[in-house]
Design a protein around this motif. Structure first.
Motif, PDB file in Angstrom:
ATOM      1  N   PRO A 150      18.585   7.742  11.565  1.00  0.00           N
ATOM      2  CA  PRO A 150      19.232   8.388  12.722  1.00  0.00           C
ATOM      3  C   PRO A 150      20.301   9.385  12.299  1.00  0.00           C
ATOM      4  O   PRO A 150      21.110   9.097  11.415  1.00  0.00           O
ATOM      5  CB  PRO A 150      19.837   7.207  13.474  1.00  0.00           C
ATOM      6  N   GLU A 151      20.241  10.550  12.867  1.00  0.00           N
ATOM      7  CA  GLU A 151      21.219  11.613  12.643  1.00  0.00           C
ATOM      8  C   GLU A 151      21.231  12.112  11.204  1.00  0.00           C
ATOM      9  O   GLU A 151      22.228  12.708  10.759  1.00  0.00           O
ATOM     10  CB  GLU A 151      22.618  11.156  13.067  1.00  0.00           C
ATOM     11  N   LYS A 152      20.158  11.896  10.494  1.00  0.00           N
ATOM     12  CA  LYS A 152      20.039  12.408   9.126  1.00  0.00           C
ATOM     13  C   LYS A 152      18.759  13.208   8.987  1.00  0.00           C
ATOM     14  O   LYS A 152      17.831  13.066   9.784  1.00  0.00           O
ATOM     15  CB  LYS A 152      20.055  11.261   8.111  1.00  0.00           C
ATOM     16  N   GLN A 153      18.722  14.039   7.952  1.00  0.00           N
ATOM     17  CA  GLN A 153      17.530  14.829   7.701  1.00  0.00           C
ATOM     18  C   GLN A 153      16.443  13.964   7.072  1.00  0.00           C
ATOM     19  O   GLN A 153      16.720  12.958   6.413  1.00  0.00           O
ATOM     20  CB  GLN A 153      17.868  16.004   6.780  1.00  0.00           C
ATOM     21  N   ARG A 154      15.210  14.402   7.286  1.00  0.00           N
ATOM     22  CA  ARG A 154      14.095  13.719   6.651  1.00  0.00           C
ATOM     23  C   ARG A 154      14.190  13.924   5.139  1.00  0.00           C
ATOM     24  O   ARG A 154      14.458  15.033   4.672  1.00  0.00           O
ATOM     25  CB  ARG A 154      12.772  14.255   7.178  1.00  0.00           C
ATOM     26  N   GLU A 155      13.939  12.848   4.382  1.00  0.00           N
ATOM     27  CA  GLU A 155      14.063  12.941   2.940  1.00  0.00           C
ATOM     28  C   GLU A 155      12.843  12.349   2.248  1.00  0.00           C
ATOM     29  O   GLU A 155      12.191  11.440   2.762  1.00  0.00           O
ATOM     30  CB  GLU A 155      15.321  12.208   2.453  1.00  0.00           C
ATOM     31  N   LEU A 156      12.585  12.871   1.052  1.00  0.00           N
ATOM     32  CA  LEU A 156      11.487  12.394   0.243  1.00  0.00           C
ATOM     33  C   LEU A 156      11.790  10.998  -0.273  1.00  0.00           C
ATOM     34  O   LEU A 156      12.914  10.721  -0.708  1.00  0.00           O
ATOM     35  CB  LEU A 156      11.276  13.337  -0.947  1.00  0.00           C
ATOM     36  N   VAL A 157      10.772  10.125  -0.238  1.00  0.00           N
ATOM     37  CA  VAL A 157      10.902   8.796  -0.818  1.00  0.00           C
ATOM     38  C   VAL A 157      10.076   8.707  -2.103  1.00  0.00           C
ATOM     39  O   VAL A 157      10.594   8.363  -3.165  1.00  0.00           O
ATOM     40  CB  VAL A 157      10.456   7.712   0.173  1.00  0.00           C
ATOM     41  N   ALA A 158       8.788   9.030  -1.988  1.00  0.00           N
ATOM     42  CA  ALA A 158       7.905   8.931  -3.149  1.00  0.00           C
ATOM     43  C   ALA A 158       6.653   9.755  -2.902  1.00  0.00           C
ATOM     44  O   ALA A 158       6.246   9.931  -1.748  1.00  0.00           O
ATOM     45  CB  ALA A 158       7.519   7.477  -3.432  1.00  0.00           C
ATOM     46  N   ASP A 204      15.784   9.071  -6.385  1.00  0.00           N
ATOM     47  CA  ASP A 204      16.649   8.236  -7.207  1.00  0.00           C
ATOM     48  C   ASP A 204      17.064   6.956  -6.485  1.00  0.00           C
ATOM     49  O   ASP A 204      17.226   5.906  -7.094  1.00  0.00           O
ATOM     50  CB  ASP A 204      17.893   9.018  -7.629  1.00  0.00           C
ATOM     51  N   SER A 205      17.240   7.059  -5.183  1.00  0.00           N
ATOM     52  CA  SER A 205      17.740   5.930  -4.401  1.00  0.00           C
ATOM     53  C   SER A 205      16.754   4.759  -4.321  1.00  0.00           C
ATOM     54  O   SER A 205      17.151   3.649  -3.956  1.00  0.00           O
ATOM     55  CB  SER A 205      18.107   6.381  -2.993  1.00  0.00           C
ATOM     56  N   VAL A 206      15.481   5.015  -4.643  1.00  0.00           N
ATOM     57  CA  VAL A 206      14.480   3.948  -4.524  1.00  0.00           C
ATOM     58  C   VAL A 206      13.837   3.584  -5.861  1.00  0.00           C
ATOM     59  O   VAL A 206      13.031   2.647  -5.918  1.00  0.00           O
ATOM     60  CB  VAL A 206      13.379   4.309  -3.502  1.00  0.00           C
ATOM     61  N   PRO A 217      20.135  -2.307   3.746  1.00  0.00           N
ATOM     62  CA  PRO A 217      20.339  -1.758   5.091  1.00  0.00           C
ATOM     63  C   PRO A 217      20.197  -0.234   5.130  1.00  0.00           C
ATOM     64  O   PRO A 217      19.697   0.316   6.124  1.00  0.00           O
ATOM     65  CB  PRO A 217      21.756  -2.207   5.441  1.00  0.00           C
ATOM     66  N   GLU A 218      20.595   0.424   4.061  1.00  0.00           N
ATOM     67  CA  GLU A 218      20.491   1.889   4.049  1.00  0.00           C
ATOM     68  C   GLU A 218      19.060   2.391   3.916  1.00  0.00           C
ATOM     69  O   GLU A 218      18.818   3.606   3.993  1.00  0.00           O
ATOM     70  CB  GLU A 218      21.356   2.479   2.928  1.00  0.00           C
ATOM     71  N   ASP A 219      18.098   1.501   3.724  1.00  0.00           N
ATOM     72  CA  ASP A 219      16.692   1.891   3.740  1.00  0.00           C
ATOM     73  C   ASP A 219      16.145   1.968   5.167  1.00  0.00           C
ATOM     74  O   ASP A 219      14.996   2.393   5.368  1.00  0.00           O
ATOM     75  CB  ASP A 219      15.845   0.891   2.948  1.00  0.00           C
ATOM     76  N   THR A 220      16.942   1.561   6.133  1.00  0.00           N
ATOM     77  CA  THR A 220      16.520   1.620   7.533  1.00  0.00           C
ATOM     78  C   THR A 220      16.239   3.051   7.947  1.00  0.00           C
ATOM     79  O   THR A 220      17.090   3.936   7.796  1.00  0.00           O
ATOM     80  CB  THR A 220      17.606   1.010   8.437  1.00  0.00           C
ATOM     81  N   ALA A 221      15.035   3.282   8.455  1.00  0.00           N
ATOM     82  CA  ALA A 221      14.614   4.633   8.840  1.00  0.00           C
ATOM     83  C   ALA A 221      13.212   4.564   9.429  1.00  0.00           C
ATOM     84  O   ALA A 221      12.545   3.524   9.352  1.00  0.00           O
ATOM     85  CB  ALA A 221      14.614   5.556   7.625  1.00  0.00           C
ATOM     86  N   VAL A 222      12.791   5.679   9.992  1.00  0.00           N
ATOM     87  CA  VAL A 222      11.373   5.855  10.308  1.00  0.00           C
ATOM     88  C   VAL A 222      10.714   6.448   9.070  1.00  0.00           C
ATOM     89  O   VAL A 222      11.189   7.464   8.538  1.00  0.00           O
ATOM     90  CB  VAL A 222      11.171   6.769  11.520  1.00  0.00           C
ATOM     91  N   TYR A 223       9.660   5.820   8.620  1.00  0.00           N
ATOM     92  CA  TYR A 223       8.949   6.256   7.420  1.00  0.00           C
ATOM     93  C   TYR A 223       7.678   6.996   7.829  1.00  0.00           C
ATOM     94  O   TYR A 223       6.888   6.496   8.649  1.00  0.00           O
ATOM     95  CB  TYR A 223       8.607   5.050   6.546  1.00  0.00           C
ATOM     96  N   TYR A 224       7.510   8.176   7.242  1.00  0.00           N
ATOM     97  CA  TYR A 224       6.384   9.040   7.569  1.00  0.00           C
ATOM     98  C   TYR A 224       5.502   9.244   6.346  1.00  0.00           C
ATOM     99  O   TYR A 224       5.997   9.517   5.242  1.00  0.00           O
ATOM    100  CB  TYR A 224       6.870  10.409   8.045  1.00  0.00           C
ATOM    101  N   CYS A 225       4.208   9.163   6.566  1.00  0.00           N
ATOM    102  CA  CYS A 225       3.249   9.522   5.532  1.00  0.00           C
ATOM    103  C   CYS A 225       2.997  11.029   5.593  1.00  0.00           C
ATOM    104  O   CYS A 225       2.957  11.614   6.691  1.00  0.00           O
ATOM    105  CB  CYS A 225       1.952   8.760   5.764  1.00  0.00           C
ATOM    106  N   ASN A 226       2.824  11.623   4.434  1.00  0.00           N
ATOM    107  CA  ASN A 226       2.624  13.065   4.349  1.00  0.00           C
ATOM    108  C   ASN A 226       1.465  13.364   3.407  1.00  0.00           C
ATOM    109  O   ASN A 226       1.271  12.666   2.409  1.00  0.00           O
ATOM    110  CB  ASN A 226       3.899  13.725   3.833  1.00  0.00           C
ATOM    111  N   ALA A 227       0.712  14.407   3.756  1.00  0.00           N
ATOM    112  CA  ALA A 227      -0.375  14.851   2.878  1.00  0.00           C
ATOM    113  C   ALA A 227      -0.328  16.367   2.767  1.00  0.00           C
ATOM    114  O   ALA A 227      -0.160  17.054   3.782  1.00  0.00           O
ATOM    115  CB  ALA A 227      -1.718  14.409   3.428  1.00  0.00           C
TER     116      ALA A 227
END
Length: 115
Positions: free
Chosen positions: A41-49, A61-63, A87-97
């Motif tokens: 919430p209130e943050k930009q979408r960020e790359l996870v993996a 780096d965070s994961v 707790p900071e991993d709380t987010a909506v996770y999106y798959c991307n192709a």
């Protein structure tokens, strides 16, 4: 075109684990790169993996050390195994192709880490 369907989100306590799945509508060997992003919430979408068609992986780096991206080519599915959740991993996770020089996105799945 590529359709992506995510599943596996939910509520988990800190320190717990979840596995997200992303089913693609086409052979994932034809997709140059697939990955997971997240948006809190209130943050930009960020790359996870990410994982390339050649199997190369990359992590934020965070994961690193906690999350693992993998794939099952027979099922055209990419996974994100998430361990030691915080707790900071709380987010909506999106798959991307990345396919045919454009990005495709799934609908997102909510992950909530809370006691």
């Amino acid at each position: 075109q590529v359709q992506l369907v995510e599943s596996g989100g939910g509520l988990v306590q800190p320190g717990g684990s979840l596995r997200l799945s992303c089913a693609a509508s086409r052979n994932i060997f034809t997709i140059y790169i697939m990955g997971w992003y997240r948006q809190a919430p209130e943050k930009q979408r960020e790359l996870v993996a990410t994982i390339t068609s050649g199997g190369g992986t990359n992590y934020a780096d965070s994961v690193k050390g906690r999350f693992t991206i993998s794939r099952d080519t027979a099922k055209n599915t990419v996974y994100l195994q998430m361990n030691s959740l915080k707790p900071e991993d709380t987010a909506v996770y999106y798959c991307n192709a990345g396919y045919a020089n454009r990005p495709y996105w799934g609908q997102g799945t909510q992950v909530t880490v809370s006691s």
